[in-house]
Scaffold this motif. Structure first.
Motif: not given
Length: 119
Positions: A87, A22, A81, A68-71, A17
């Motif tokens: 997203n 990445t 996201t 904010d997020n990765l899935e 965060r």
């Protein structure tokens, strides 16, 4: 679905965060680096890229670059996201590998990473 090609099978994904990069460790031992300006700039969604089939880098603002997020999506991609709510991009592992910005993969390093596949 199990990906057999070690070049496009991630074994670890790090995106702390607040970071602007990445990192992905691939099963073939490659350590991929993905600045968020590249990930967001090459977002593969139709809203960003259109429907022509051409991949182009979009200009981004600093406030668009925090994840904010990765899935995982199935066994073949990541859904990202961003903090601004965007997203809709699904990044296949093959596409992510092509976006790597490590010194080995940068255009001109002799790996052919300068040409992008379809997402």
């Amino acid at each position: 679905m199990t990906i057999k090609d070690p070049r496009i099978r991630p074994v670890a994904i790090r995106s702390p965060r607040g970071a602007r990069t990445t990192e992905i460790d691939w099963a073939d031992g490659h350590k991929g680096m993905y600045p968020h300006a590249v990930l967001r700039g090459f977002c593969p969604c139709a809203g960003c890229q259109g429907h022509t089939g051409e991949i182009r880098r979009l200009e981004t603002r600093d406030d668009q670059l925090e994840l904010d997020n990765l899935e995982p999506v199935g066994g073949y991609a990541l859904s990202l996201t961003w903090f601004d709510g965007h997203n809709s991009g699904i990044y296949s592992y093959k596409y992510l590998r092509s976006l790597c910005q490590c010194p080995q993969c940068l255009p001109g390093a002799g790996t052919g990473a300068g040409s992008l596949p379809r997402p």
